[in-house]
Design an enzyme around this catalytic site. Sequence first.
Site, mmCIF file in Angstrom:
data_model
loop_
_atom_site.group_PDB
_atom_site.id
_atom_site.type_symbol
_atom_site.label_atom_id
_atom_site.label_comp_id
_atom_site.label_asym_id
_atom_site.label_seq_id
_atom_site.Cartn_x
_atom_site.Cartn_y
_atom_site.Cartn_z
ATOM 1 N N LYS A 1 0.850 -1.196 0.000
ATOM 2 C CA LYS A 1 0.000 0.000 0.000
ATOM 3 C C LYS A 1 0.882 1.242 0.000
ATOM 4 O O LYS A 1 0.625 2.206 -0.730
ATOM 5 C CB LYS A 1 -0.939 -0.021 1.215
ATOM 6 N N GLN B 1 -5.322 -2.066 9.403
ATOM 7 C CA GLN B 1 -5.127 -3.388 8.792
ATOM 8 C C GLN B 1 -5.730 -4.474 9.687
ATOM 9 O O GLN B 1 -5.425 -4.550 10.872
ATOM 10 C CB GLN B 1 -3.614 -3.624 8.589
ATOM 11 N N ASP C 1 -11.576 1.852 3.227
ATOM 12 C CA ASP C 1 -11.839 0.411 3.095
ATOM 13 C C ASP C 1 -13.344 0.145 2.923
ATOM 14 O O ASP C 1 -13.734 -0.951 2.538
ATOM 15 C CB ASP C 1 -11.363 -0.317 4.365
#
Length: 286
Positions: free
Chosen positions: A52, A96, A119
């Site tokens: 990322k 995460q 997300d």
Amino acid sequence: MALILDGKALSAKIRESLKEEVAALAAGGTVPGLAVVLVGDDPASKIYVNNKKKGCKKLGIHSEEYLLAASITQRELLELVDMLNKKPDIDGVLVQLPLPGHIDERAVIRAIAPDKDVDAFHPENVGRMVAGDPLFLPCTPAGVMELLREAGVSPAGKECVVVGRSNIVGKPQAMLLLHEHGTVTICHSKTKNLAEVCARADILVAAVGKPRLITAGMVKEGAVVIDVGMNRLPDGSLCGDVDFDAVEPKASCITPVPGGVGPMTITMLLKNTVKAAALRAKKKGR
Ligand code: NDP
């Protein structure tokens, strides 16, 4: 022979156009910013976070990494999320997953500001997606839809079977296919006659996490087969949920693992971050 849906190539194409958008935003004084929070030292998560970071750098997106010990308390993590929610140069906040057992994942997801939730896991964004009024689309399912679009595959009127019902992939995938007018069936570990249900599919999406679960006998001749699975085998190699070698000759289109859905997921994250920054720029302009 099936058409191989090349996620790497499509990602590169989308990232080129995102790079131009980032440059235009930066020229107007808004550099998109993404904050990635990693708790603990899970090797797979570390690789994702690194990818990322690299993806951001190539596009000119500012990125910040917060690497926290697995022993961090939930309160400390929520305080960090709150700080990032308020940080003016950060457009996207990503924590995460998975998180260590003593931390309530749902509480952390709920704490992320919906307009920085790149997300798209926050209940507000899930609700908006289900209602067909999305702010951000969840990255992996959105990447699958882009792959289908690029291949000229329309789900309209087709039998779509999604194997897997996680909040991250299976459920939102089914919803996006439904929004594109597919007739959608969702399968899971309690589904009876999985092979029969899969064999009805014109579009089959496997998001299970079981190496080569989908065999040739479960696939209809000419089906479009999308393999979301990323399974690490004992020899260290990566393998999908689909038995690629056996299924490929029957399919009309198929994604490889690696190089199919995987690269699209990060690309969609970058796309969401750029969108969040564009919304910030628009607000500033008012
Ligand atoms: P989860 O473990 O959260 O969900 C797996 C789903 O598969 C569950 O709904 C489970 O059913 C179902 N399942 C398990 N075994 C069977 C079976 N034998 N038959 C039918 N269904 C079954 O996984 P995720 O959704 O998070 O991920 C799925 C896969 O996709 C993993 O390999 C993961 O690594 C990969 N992935 C890849 C991404 C990418 O960028 N390419 C991004 C995210 C995930 P039940 O609900 O009944 O338990």
